[in-house]
Design a protein around this motif. Structure first.
Motif, mmCIF file in Angstrom:
data_model
loop_
_atom_site.group_PDB
_atom_site.id
_atom_site.type_symbol
_atom_site.label_atom_id
_atom_site.label_comp_id
_atom_site.label_asym_id
_atom_site.label_seq_id
_atom_site.Cartn_x
_atom_site.Cartn_y
_atom_site.Cartn_z
ATOM 1 N N GLY A 1 0.832 -1.195 0.000
ATOM 2 C CA GLY A 1 0.000 0.000 0.000
ATOM 3 C C GLY A 1 0.863 1.240 0.000
ATOM 4 N N PHE A 2 0.208 2.385 -0.019
ATOM 5 C CA PHE A 2 0.888 3.665 -0.042
ATOM 6 C C PHE A 2 0.398 4.516 1.119
ATOM 7 C CE2 PHE A 2 0.165 2.748 -4.703
ATOM 8 C CZ PHE A 2 1.446 2.283 -4.947
ATOM 9 N N HIS A 3 1.230 5.416 1.565
ATOM 10 C CA HIS A 3 0.774 6.478 2.450
ATOM 11 C C HIS A 3 1.325 7.763 1.869
ATOM 12 C CE1 HIS A 3 4.759 7.110 4.310
ATOM 13 N NE2 HIS A 3 4.887 5.800 4.188
ATOM 14 N N GLY A 4 0.672 8.879 2.113
ATOM 15 C CA GLY A 4 1.171 10.114 1.552
ATOM 16 C C GLY A 4 0.187 11.236 1.732
ATOM 17 N N HIS A 5 0.302 12.212 0.853
ATOM 18 C CA HIS A 5 -0.519 13.409 0.948
ATOM 19 C C HIS A 5 -0.887 13.827 -0.462
ATOM 20 C CE1 HIS A 5 -1.342 17.758 1.404
ATOM 21 N NE2 HIS A 5 -1.871 17.342 2.547
ATOM 22 N N CYS A 6 -2.123 14.262 -0.629
ATOM 23 C CA CYS A 6 -2.539 14.639 -1.975
ATOM 24 C C CYS A 6 -3.583 15.734 -1.934
ATOM 25 C CB CYS A 6 -3.099 13.441 -2.729
ATOM 26 S SG CYS A 6 -4.648 12.849 -2.041
ATOM 27 N N GLY A 7 -3.662 16.443 -3.064
ATOM 28 C CA GLY A 7 -4.779 17.335 -3.355
ATOM 29 C C GLY A 7 -5.350 16.821 -4.657
ATOM 30 N N ASP A 8 -5.197 17.613 -5.724
ATOM 31 C CA ASP A 8 -5.584 17.135 -7.056
ATOM 32 C C ASP A 8 -4.500 16.248 -7.652
ATOM 33 O OD1 ASP A 8 -7.907 18.548 -6.899
ATOM 34 O OD2 ASP A 8 -7.108 20.306 -7.925
ATOM 35 N N GLU A 9 -3.311 16.386 -7.102
ATOM 36 C CA GLU A 9 -2.192 15.549 -7.527
ATOM 37 C C GLU A 9 -1.572 14.955 -6.269
ATOM 38 O OE1 GLU A 9 -0.847 18.427 -11.200
ATOM 39 O OE2 GLU A 9 0.042 18.684 -9.234
ATOM 40 N N ILE A 10 -0.659 14.045 -6.469
ATOM 41 C CA ILE A 10 0.004 13.416 -5.323
ATOM 42 C C ILE A 10 1.223 14.261 -4.931
ATOM 43 C CG2 ILE A 10 1.100 11.319 -4.466
ATOM 44 C CD1 ILE A 10 -1.850 10.902 -5.187
ATOM 45 N N ASP A 11 1.245 14.728 -3.690
ATOM 46 C CA ASP A 11 2.361 15.546 -3.194
ATOM 47 C C ASP A 11 3.487 14.670 -2.668
ATOM 48 O OD1 ASP A 11 0.565 17.588 -3.639
ATOM 49 O OD2 ASP A 11 0.049 17.811 -1.527
ATOM 50 N N ARG A 12 3.126 13.738 -1.824
ATOM 51 C CA ARG A 12 4.117 12.861 -1.211
ATOM 52 C C ARG A 12 3.554 11.440 -1.226
ATOM 53 N NH1 ARG A 12 3.726 17.147 2.219
ATOM 54 N NH2 ARG A 12 2.527 16.048 3.821
ATOM 55 N N LEU A 13 4.457 10.481 -1.397
ATOM 56 C CA LEU A 13 4.024 9.087 -1.444
ATOM 57 C C LEU A 13 5.089 8.231 -0.802
ATOM 58 C CD1 LEU A 13 1.536 7.619 -2.675
ATOM 59 C CD2 LEU A 13 2.966 7.096 -4.642
ATOM 60 N N GLY A 14 4.681 7.326 0.065
ATOM 61 C CA GLY A 14 5.610 6.386 0.671
ATOM 62 C C GLY A 14 5.034 4.994 0.571
ATOM 63 N N ALA A 15 5.881 4.021 0.860
ATOM 64 C CA ALA A 15 5.491 2.615 0.709
ATOM 65 C C ALA A 15 5.146 2.001 2.070
ATOM 66 C CB ALA A 15 6.621 1.829 0.064
ATOM 67 N N ILE A 16 4.153 1.149 2.061
ATOM 68 C CA ILE A 16 3.800 0.355 3.239
ATOM 69 C C ILE A 16 4.212 -1.092 2.910
ATOM 70 C CG2 ILE A 16 1.912 -0.548 4.652
ATOM 71 C CD1 ILE A 16 0.441 2.107 3.974
#
Length: 124
Positions: free
Chosen positions: A104-119
């Protein structure tokens, strides 16, 4: 029998940047981002899972925050799901430890993905 917590499908939407990412677990889809970009869906084969994720970052404006501009997912069967704009100097690869999957992923987004990390999840 595969771990039920592993995704059965991954979907990305990319244009100049990464617009959306989603993982499907059985009947449940978890997605983040907006509705722009060209959509790619990948359905995992039996026993297949993501082992690495490469991301590139780009600043949206001179003073702005970073966005994820590119994503590349590689599975244990060697299949690749990728899209967006690759930037060699601004790229990071996350590799699951031996015996683990990126589930899975964890992160932060609005209309686009700002930050993405791996689970990571133990496969066995």
């Amino acid at each position: 029998e595969m771990n039920e917590s592993l995704p059965t499908k991954v979907t990305i939407a990319t244009g100049e940047r990464l617009d959306m990412v989603s993982m499907t677990y059985g009947d449940v889809t978890v997605s983040a981002g907006g509705d722009g970009g060209d959509v790619q869906e990948y359905v995992f084969e039996d026993g297949e899972y993501i082992t690495s994720m490469t991301l590139s970052k780009v600043k949206k404006t001179a003073f702005g925050t970073y966005r994820v501009s590119y994503v590349k997912l590689v599975t244990n069967y060697g299949n690749v799901i990728e899209g967006g704009t690759y930037r060699s100097g601004k790229s990071t690869t996350y590799t699951a430890p031996e015996g683990y999957a990126i589930a899975g992923f964890h992160g932060h987004c609005g209309d686009e993905i700002d930050r993405l990390g791996a689970i990571y999840l133990l496969v066995e």
